[in-house]
Design an enzyme around this catalytic site. Structure first.
Site, PDB file in Angstrom:
ATOM      1  N   GLY A  46       8.690   7.322 -18.397  1.00  0.00           N
ATOM      2  CA  GLY A  46       7.521   8.050 -17.908  1.00  0.00           C
ATOM      3  C   GLY A  46       7.812   9.512 -17.696  1.00  0.00           C
ATOM      4  O   GLY A  46       8.872  10.030 -18.057  1.00  0.00           O
ATOM      5  N   GLU A  47       6.839  10.167 -17.081  1.00  0.00           N
ATOM      6  CA  GLU A  47       6.942  11.595 -16.832  1.00  0.00           C
ATOM      7  C   GLU A  47       6.322  11.885 -15.481  1.00  0.00           C
ATOM      8  O   GLU A  47       5.165  11.578 -15.240  1.00  0.00           O
ATOM      9  CB  GLU A  47       6.216  12.376 -17.927  1.00  0.00           C
ATOM     10  CG  GLU A  47       6.599  13.836 -17.962  1.00  0.00           C
ATOM     11  CD  GLU A  47       6.332  14.468 -19.330  1.00  0.00           C
ATOM     12  OE1 GLU A  47       6.365  15.701 -19.402  1.00  0.00           O
ATOM     13  OE2 GLU A  47       6.093  13.728 -20.298  1.00  0.00           O
ATOM     14  N   GLY A  48       7.126  12.437 -14.567  1.00  0.00           N
ATOM     15  CA  GLY A  48       6.620  12.793 -13.250  1.00  0.00           C
ATOM     16  C   GLY A  48       5.960  14.153 -13.283  1.00  0.00           C
ATOM     17  O   GLY A  48       5.810  14.781 -14.339  1.00  0.00           O
ATOM     18  N   GLY A  51       9.059  16.443 -14.281  1.00  0.00           N
ATOM     19  CA  GLY A  51      10.208  16.026 -15.060  1.00  0.00           C
ATOM     20  C   GLY A  51      10.029  14.699 -15.775  1.00  0.00           C
ATOM     21  O   GLY A  51       9.167  13.899 -15.440  1.00  0.00           O
ATOM     22  N   VAL A  53      11.354  10.962 -16.943  1.00  0.00           N
ATOM     23  CA  VAL A  53      12.090   9.907 -16.248  1.00  0.00           C
ATOM     24  C   VAL A  53      12.605   8.882 -17.264  1.00  0.00           C
ATOM     25  O   VAL A  53      11.866   8.438 -18.145  1.00  0.00           O
ATOM     26  CB  VAL A  53      11.204   9.198 -15.200  1.00  0.00           C
ATOM     27  CG1 VAL A  53      12.042   8.225 -14.372  1.00  0.00           C
ATOM     28  CG2 VAL A  53      10.521  10.214 -14.288  1.00  0.00           C
ATOM     29  N   LYS A  68      15.790  11.049 -13.519  1.00  0.00           N
ATOM     30  CA  LYS A  68      14.703  12.008 -13.707  1.00  0.00           C
ATOM     31  C   LYS A  68      15.278  13.372 -14.078  1.00  0.00           C
ATOM     32  O   LYS A  68      15.968  14.005 -13.282  1.00  0.00           O
ATOM     33  CB  LYS A  68      13.871  12.117 -12.428  1.00  0.00           C
ATOM     34  CG  LYS A  68      12.708  13.088 -12.527  1.00  0.00           C
ATOM     35  CD  LYS A  68      11.857  13.019 -11.264  1.00  0.00           C
ATOM     36  CE  LYS A  68      10.672  13.961 -11.338  1.00  0.00           C
ATOM     37  NZ  LYS A  68       9.817  13.857 -10.131  1.00  0.00           N
ATOM     38  N   ASP A 163      -0.065  13.800  -3.863  1.00  0.00           N
ATOM     39  CA  ASP A 163      -0.367  13.325  -5.221  1.00  0.00           C
ATOM     40  C   ASP A 163      -0.333  11.798  -5.277  1.00  0.00           C
ATOM     41  O   ASP A 163       0.211  11.214  -6.216  1.00  0.00           O
ATOM     42  CB  ASP A 163       0.613  13.918  -6.232  1.00  0.00           C
ATOM     43  CG  ASP A 163       0.111  13.784  -7.678  1.00  0.00           C
ATOM     44  OD1 ASP A 163      -1.114  13.611  -7.864  1.00  0.00           O
ATOM     45  OD2 ASP A 163       0.932  13.845  -8.605  1.00  0.00           O
TER      46      ASP A 163
END
EC number: 2.7.11.22
Length: 360
Positions: A46-48, A51, A53, A68, A163
């Protein structure tokens, strides 16, 4: 392109006490941090906020972790401030329902850093898209109680997540729910300092943010909790706006038109004059959830108070009779297990994936 090998290059740092540079001795190049070479990247999961991950294996311990990579592409002078905030906050936090930052490791050339986090097998957004049957009400209560316990801990430590959304809620195979992605989180004090209103993913954004307030409190997280609870109960997002104007209109359709009577200070919010709000006098939560108990509706009403000062706190919610009536929350260990979607190479998010959860 491969990163240069540390063993082949000298690292020179500028001295702040006197002019010139000095060479860092090889044995001190990583400081107290381990190298990312000690981790085997297995797949991208995934993508935070700030950044990418990866699922990775610690070759020293065989432990599976989330790795991450902190975005540095727009930075010329070191680590982005957003990443420093996330690291600083996570190092302070230790709670079963908050994702754990285990350590910080560095890339081959010290120009990239990685956060080593506790690994969770699932995220709720993927589960909602892929699970064959929706969560039961007992399972929803189990999930939301854990989110609330983590939030109560954050808020007691003067931290606003800013968030919260289903994709930032992770779950282990043992049913433990953890709040993740602290890239937008902030510590706050008294008096509360101004903050940018452009936070929180649109569908979960509180009305005061949409109307331009710069005074942010823990109440913005609690509005998001209301959206998450409603989404889990309804099996689709409650307020899937496509723009800020549309988002405000959806809120008004659901809760009625705000006014000074129910929200003192409403008319003075910076962006109120830019919108022409429809006249809608009714709260339609009961029509939206006709099967929900009175206690459940009271909790949603409390979370969706227009006035942030009157909105439920995490502590208020944990005391709600909704969690004490049948069906009682199931134990985390009794949550169902699911195929490990995060163990596969992540496909880029598409509008089709979002619309799948928006369909009635």
């Amino acid at each position: 392109m491969a990163e240069p090998d540390l063993e082949c290059e000298q690292i020179r740092l500028k001295c702040i006490r006197k002019e010139g540079f000095f060479t860092v001795p090889p044995e001190h190049r990583l400081g107290r941090c381990r190298s990312v070479k000690e981790f085997e990247k297995l797949n991208r999961i995934g993508e935070g906020t700030y950044g990418i991950v990866y699922r990775a294996r610690d070759t020293q311990t065989d432990e599976i972790v989330a790795l991450k990579k902190v975005r540095m592409d727009k930075e010329k002078d070191g680590i982005p401030i957003s990443s420093l905030r996330e690291i600083t906050l996570l190092l302070r936090l230790r709670h079963p329902n908050i994702v754990e930052l285990k350590e910080v490791v560095v890339g081959n050339h010290l120009e990239s850093i990685f956060l080593v986090m506790g690994y969770c097998e699932q995220d709720l957004a993927s589960l909602l898209e892929n699970m064959p049957t929706p969560f039961s009400e007992a399972q929803v209560k189990c999930i939301v109680l854990q989110v609330l316990r983590g939030l109560q801990y954050l808020h007691r430590n003067f931290i606003i997540h800013r968030d919260l959304k289903v994709s930032n809620l992770l779950m282990t195979d043992k049913g433990c729910v953890k709040t993740a992605d602290f890239g937008l989180a902030r510590a706050y004090g008294v008096p509360v300092k101004p903050m940018t209103p452009k936070v929180v993913t649109l569908w979960y954004r509180a009305p005061e943010l949409l109307l331009g307030t710069t005074t942010q409190t823990t109440s913005i997280d609690m509005w998001a909790v209301g959206c998450i609870l409603a989404e889990l109960l309804a099996h689709r997002p409650l307020l899937p706006g496509t723009s800020e104007i549309h988002q405000i209109d959806l809120i008004v359709q659901l809760l009625g038109t705000p006014s000074e009577n129910i929200w003192p200070g409403f008319s003075k919010l910076p962006l109120v004059g830019q919108y022409s709000l429809r006249k809608q006098p009714y709260n339609n939560l009961k029509h939206k959830f006709p099967w929900l108990s009175e206690a459940g509706l009271r909790l949603l009403h409390f979370l969706f108070m227009y006035d942030p000062k009157k909105r439920a706190t995490a502590g208020d919610c944990l005391e709600s009779s909704y969690f004490k009536e049948k069906p009682l929350p199931c134990e985390p260990e009794l949550m169902p297990t699911f195929p490990h979607h995060r163990n596969k190479r992540a496909a880029p998010a598409t509008s089709e994936g979002q619309s799948k959860r928006c369909k009635p």
